[in-house]
Design a protein around this motif. Structure first.
Motif, PDB file in Angstrom:
ATOM      1  N   GLY A 110      34.145 -95.142 -67.470  1.00  0.00           N
ATOM      2  CA  GLY A 110      35.245 -94.276 -67.054  1.00  0.00           C
ATOM      3  C   GLY A 110      34.982 -92.800 -67.246  1.00  0.00           C
ATOM      4  O   GLY A 110      35.929 -92.003 -67.285  1.00  0.00           O
ATOM      5  N   HIS A 111      33.716 -92.428 -67.352  1.00  0.00           N
ATOM      6  CA  HIS A 111      33.386 -91.033 -67.669  1.00  0.00           C
ATOM      7  C   HIS A 111      32.146 -90.575 -66.903  1.00  0.00           C
ATOM      8  O   HIS A 111      31.111 -91.236 -66.933  1.00  0.00           O
ATOM      9  N   TYR A 112      32.285 -89.423 -66.237  1.00  0.00           N
ATOM     10  CA  TYR A 112      31.158 -88.817 -65.502  1.00  0.00           C
ATOM     11  C   TYR A 112      31.307 -87.312 -65.605  1.00  0.00           C
ATOM     12  O   TYR A 112      32.387 -86.768 -65.334  1.00  0.00           O
ATOM     13  N   ARG A 113      30.266 -86.634 -66.035  1.00  0.00           N
ATOM     14  CA  ARG A 113      30.283 -85.173 -66.049  1.00  0.00           C
ATOM     15  C   ARG A 113      28.914 -84.663 -65.623  1.00  0.00           C
ATOM     16  O   ARG A 113      27.895 -85.215 -66.020  1.00  0.00           O
ATOM     17  N   PRO A 156      28.995 -91.295 -57.424  1.00  0.00           N
ATOM     18  CA  PRO A 156      30.033 -92.196 -56.920  1.00  0.00           C
ATOM     19  C   PRO A 156      29.736 -92.763 -55.525  1.00  0.00           C
ATOM     20  O   PRO A 156      30.257 -93.806 -55.166  1.00  0.00           O
ATOM     21  N   HIS A 157      28.905 -92.074 -54.765  1.00  0.00           N
ATOM     22  CA  HIS A 157      28.608 -92.579 -53.418  1.00  0.00           C
ATOM     23  C   HIS A 157      27.396 -93.501 -53.439  1.00  0.00           C
ATOM     24  O   HIS A 157      26.553 -93.394 -54.322  1.00  0.00           O
ATOM     25  N   ARG A 190      29.064 -81.691 -55.235  1.00  0.00           N
ATOM     26  CA  ARG A 190      30.361 -81.425 -54.620  1.00  0.00           C
ATOM     27  C   ARG A 190      31.455 -82.011 -55.505  1.00  0.00           C
ATOM     28  O   ARG A 190      31.332 -83.141 -55.969  1.00  0.00           O
ATOM     29  N   ASP A 191      32.512 -81.255 -55.708  1.00  0.00           N
ATOM     30  CA  ASP A 191      33.678 -81.751 -56.449  1.00  0.00           C
ATOM     31  C   ASP A 191      33.315 -82.319 -57.822  1.00  0.00           C
ATOM     32  O   ASP A 191      33.844 -83.351 -58.237  1.00  0.00           O
ATOM     33  N   GLY A 192      32.373 -81.677 -58.475  1.00  0.00           N
ATOM     34  CA  GLY A 192      32.057 -82.089 -59.841  1.00  0.00           C
ATOM     35  C   GLY A 192      31.181 -83.319 -59.952  1.00  0.00           C
ATOM     36  O   GLY A 192      31.128 -83.941 -61.010  1.00  0.00           O
ATOM     37  N   ALA A 193      30.509 -83.667 -58.867  1.00  0.00           N
ATOM     38  CA  ALA A 193      29.631 -84.841 -58.925  1.00  0.00           C
ATOM     39  C   ALA A 193      28.477 -84.654 -57.955  1.00  0.00           C
ATOM     40  O   ALA A 193      28.505 -83.755 -57.108  1.00  0.00           O
ATOM     41  N   ARG A 213      36.584 -85.397 -64.034  1.00  0.00           N
ATOM     42  CA  ARG A 213      37.161 -84.162 -64.582  1.00  0.00           C
ATOM     43  C   ARG A 213      38.103 -84.392 -65.758  1.00  0.00           C
ATOM     44  O   ARG A 213      38.557 -83.429 -66.378  1.00  0.00           O
ATOM     45  N   VAL A 268      32.864 -98.589 -55.149  1.00  0.00           N
ATOM     46  CA  VAL A 268      31.636 -97.868 -55.515  1.00  0.00           C
ATOM     47  C   VAL A 268      30.434 -98.793 -55.575  1.00  0.00           C
ATOM     48  O   VAL A 268      29.294 -98.321 -55.549  1.00  0.00           O
ATOM     49  N   VAL A 270      37.819 -89.630 -63.613  1.00  0.00           N
ATOM     50  CA  VAL A 270      36.518 -89.939 -64.200  1.00  0.00           C
ATOM     51  C   VAL A 270      35.640 -88.685 -64.283  1.00  0.00           C
ATOM     52  O   VAL A 270      34.984 -88.454 -65.294  1.00  0.00           O
ATOM     53  N   PRO A 277      38.496 -96.407 -63.844  1.00  0.00           N
ATOM     54  CA  PRO A 277      39.295 -95.401 -64.557  1.00  0.00           C
ATOM     55  C   PRO A 277      39.511 -95.741 -66.028  1.00  0.00           C
ATOM     56  O   PRO A 277      39.684 -94.841 -66.844  1.00  0.00           O
ATOM     57  N   THR A 291      31.034 -96.745 -64.702  1.00  0.00           N
ATOM     58  CA  THR A 291      31.352 -95.318 -64.739  1.00  0.00           C
ATOM     59  C   THR A 291      32.657 -95.009 -64.016  1.00  0.00           C
ATOM     60  O   THR A 291      33.481 -94.241 -64.511  1.00  0.00           O
ATOM     61  N   TRP A 292      32.856 -95.608 -62.851  1.00  0.00           N
ATOM     62  CA  TRP A 292      33.975 -95.194 -61.993  1.00  0.00           C
ATOM     63  C   TRP A 292      35.207 -96.060 -62.155  1.00  0.00           C
ATOM     64  O   TRP A 292      36.187 -95.878 -61.420  1.00  0.00           O
ATOM     65  N   VAL A 327      26.926 -86.192 -54.871  1.00  0.00           N
ATOM     66  CA  VAL A 327      27.313 -87.119 -53.806  1.00  0.00           C
ATOM     67  C   VAL A 327      26.280 -87.042 -52.685  1.00  0.00           C
ATOM     68  O   VAL A 327      25.408 -86.165 -52.693  1.00  0.00           O
TER      69      VAL A 327
END
Lengths: 260, 393
Positions: free
Chosen positions: B60-63, B79-80, B34-37, A184, B274, A182, B355, B352-353, B39
């Motif tokens: 299914g998309h987060y940037r 996501p948290h 952290r890690d592209g999000a 990346r 989530v 999701v 997949p 969003t989360w 949190v």
């Protein structure tokens, strides 16, 4: 589970495999002495020369069946073992060597060996459960050390091991990983893969490679549709399901949907 | 609280808030990249906040993407959720030890932990209230949850940015925070250094605010803060008509849409993990090799697994259809019967989360539209993607 003669007798058998799963047992380090305290290690060529005859209370079986000889030997192992637990992708699904199931194994042998006529092998690599009754299957390539100890501990006390068959996604979420697909757009087999590794690859920002085989209710058709959207073509889709668990039915069927 | 004058603090004041909370023994947790999000994690300095980031969200998309200003809270939700602190993924329950023929059992003590949560959104406050009702509101309070919840200091935040999957307005859960906080911030980030308009929502909040470097907020600053929240309310990414959703779903338990969504659903359980209100756990036992030490713990579980509904003889919900239907009808319908409210706060995390981007608002809409007479065609925009701008409240 202790027998009248003392501790339960453990045997570790190897069939077609790389030894990685049984080495996981030796890799238990501080718990290894506890294993040796709790069990009499009756047969374990990687660890001891002892070769005790008789029956075993617990047999851990690694590897798949790829030869006529092994197809006979596994019945002997079953006859001697009260509880038979298969460990790892080879024993539970046929392993990476089950790629032969999709090809002509004679052609493979001819490509590798100078004298392929000496190689006596079956046309397929199959899981132990395809040949004898298996009491419990522990997934993974290789199996997870903690899960292996859990299975042995559960066997010793007579309870069901806690090795949940749900997706790797739950393990990611329990440990707070950010979803690589999701966030990346990284292709990941986590949603269709059996938990057990602790979501090792996603924790390092890689997609799941499916080492633990299909989860309990894999919807790989839907996942593949999504993976196509993040850029995987048919050839890649076929290949990602054809790794260590290529012959696990759910992965085999999905790979075949993307070309024989 | 509306009658009390609002205060204004700078980033320095925000740092003073972090410091003071830490001095008072709180474990300060807030948003970090952290890690592209974005949190939630332990945080000590305002420099760790996600400066100049926003989140782009869809099914299914987060940037994470750069924003045009230096806002520290210019994102929606990640996501948290705060349940990872109040209702953690793994909770030991008891330990036991066998000595000779005796077995001693020691319950896991509920250890009070004082959290200070920084940047709690209105939907998240509502989610905490929902979990309060579930875990504390019945005859048997969850002592572990209680020990963490009682001491929590909540610094809420009025959203300045609606996410692409947000629909708190539909669920009447935001974006303006109205209760359940100690302090509430609105970030004004246009024009250089951000300014925070602060409201106190509790005696503890008032006391803490008085200890910080602050001034009274000017009327145009208060108006600007109100305009920010109004703009957020008007730009929700999703919409769900929620007034009769309970009846709608409960009358459609055999709707063909359940089969259709099951064809896409991975039954991976991400939505439940989530979700800030999903509270289900399973209990698991462990024993050591020597058979001397035992323990029981509970961990987050999901109604999407087959073990979750396993009773003697098998799993009650064997199909993905039945699991998805169970989740959504519990969340949006039978939650009312059980706990007196909806279980959904419109945060959009499950959308969003997921997949494969399954959209709870879209699923409800699909069932609703199938009930409508064919003459009442929806507008082109809502038919296209279920993304409809919501009128300002």
């Amino acid at each position: 589970m202790a027998t009248a003669a003392g501790k339960p007798r453990l045997a570790v058998f190897k069939f077609a495999s790389c030894d990685g799963c049984q080495l996981t047992l030796l890799d238990c380090e501080e718990q290894l002495l506890s294993v040796a305290d709790a069990l009499e290690i009756a047969y374990f060529p990687e660890a001891t020369r002892a070769d005790l005859k008789g029956r075993y209370d617990l047999a851990l079986v690694e590897g798949s069946i790829t030869t006529e000889h092994d197809a006979q030997r596994i019945h002997e192992v079953r006859r001697r073992s009260r509880t038979l637990i298969t460990i790892g992708a080879c024993a539970t699904a046929g392993g990476i060597q089950a790629l032969r199931n999709f090809a002509n194994v004679r052609a493979y042998a001819a490509a590798v060996y100078a004298h392929p006529e000496y190689v006596r092998t079956l046309a397929t690599s199959t899981a132990i459960a395809d040949h004898v009754t298996v009491d419990f299957e522990l997934r993974g390539c290789p199996v997870n050390k903690q899960q292996l100890l859990e299975v042995i501990s559960a066997f010793l006390i007579g309870r069901r091991p806690v090795t949940p068959p749900h997706s790797v996604c739950l393990e990611c979420k329990l440990s707070g990983n950010v979803c690589v697909m999701v966030a990346r757009g990284t292709a990941c087999l986590g949603p269709v893969t059996h938990a057990g590794c602790g979501a090792l690859c996603p924790a390092y920002e890689r997609g799941c490679y499916g080492c633990y085989g299909p989860m309990e209710t894999p919807n790989s058709v839907s996942l593949s549709r999504r993976l196509r959207a993040v850029g995987l073509d048919e050839q890649v889709l076929k290949r990602i399901y054809r790794t260590f668990n290529a012959a696990a039915p759910a992965f085999r069927e999905e790979s075949e949907r993307h070309g024989g | 609280m509306e009658s009390a004058p609002l205060a204004a603090i700078t980033l320095g004041g925000l740092q003073a808030l972090f410091d003071e909370l830490k001095n008072q023994g709180y474990r300060v947790v807030g948003p970090v990249v952290r890690d592209g999000a974005i949190v939630y994690d332990d945080i000590g300095a305002v420099s760790e906040l996600p400066r100049g980031w926003k989140d782009e969200q869809d099914g299914g998309h987060y940037r994470l993407v750069r924003r045009s200003n230096d806002a520290r809270f210019g994102y929606a939700v990640g996501p948290h959720s705060w349940k990872k602190y109040l209702h953690p993924p793994l909770q030991p329950l008891w330990r036991a030890r066998r000595e000779d023929d005796r077995m001693s059992v020691e319950p896991e003590r509920a250890v009070p932990e004082r959290f200070a949560f920084i940047g709690v959104r209105a939907c998240e406050l509502r989610a905490i209230a929902v979990q309060d009702r579930v875990l504390l509101g019945g005859a048997h309070a969850d002592l572990h949850y209680q020990a963490r919840r009682n001491g929590a200091f909540i610094v809420a935040l009025n959203c300045s940015q609606a996410g692409g999957t947000c629909f708190c307005v539909s669920m009447n859960a935001g974006p303006k925070v109205d209760s359940g906080f100690d302090l509430a911030l609105t970030e004004i980030a246009e024009g250089g250094e951000p300014l925070y308009i602060v409201a106190a929502g509790s005696e503890a909040g008032r006391k803490l605010l008085s200890a910080l470097p602050h001034r009274e907020a000017q009327s145009q600053e208060v108006a600007a803060a109100a305009a920010i929240v109004a703009r957020t309310a008007a730009s929700m990414g999703r919409e769900m008509q929620a007034d009769d959703v309970k009846e709608l779903l409960q009358h459609n338990l055999d709707h063909p849409r359940w089969d259709e969504v099951a064809e896409r659903c991975l039954a991976c359980g991400n939505c439940t993990m989530v979700c800030p209100t999903c509270f289900c756990t399973s209990v698991q036992d462990s024993s050591d090799l020597a058979g001397l030490e035992f323990s029981r713990s509970r961990r987050w579980d999901s109604c999407f697994t087959s073990d979750f509904s396993y009773i003697h003889g098998g799993s009650v919900r064997t199909s993905t259809r039945s699991r998805y239907r169970q989740w959504i009808t519990h969340k949006l319908a039978s939650w009312f019967d059980q706990f007196g409210s909806s279980g959904c706060v419109g945060c959009g995390r499950c959308i969003t989360w997921c997949p494969v981007g399954i959209d709870i608002a879209e699923e409800v809409r699909a069932i609703r539209e199938s009930e409508r007479p064919s003459a009442a065609e929806p507008s082109g925009e809502s038919a296209a993607g279920g993304i409809t701008p919501v009128k300002q409240r």
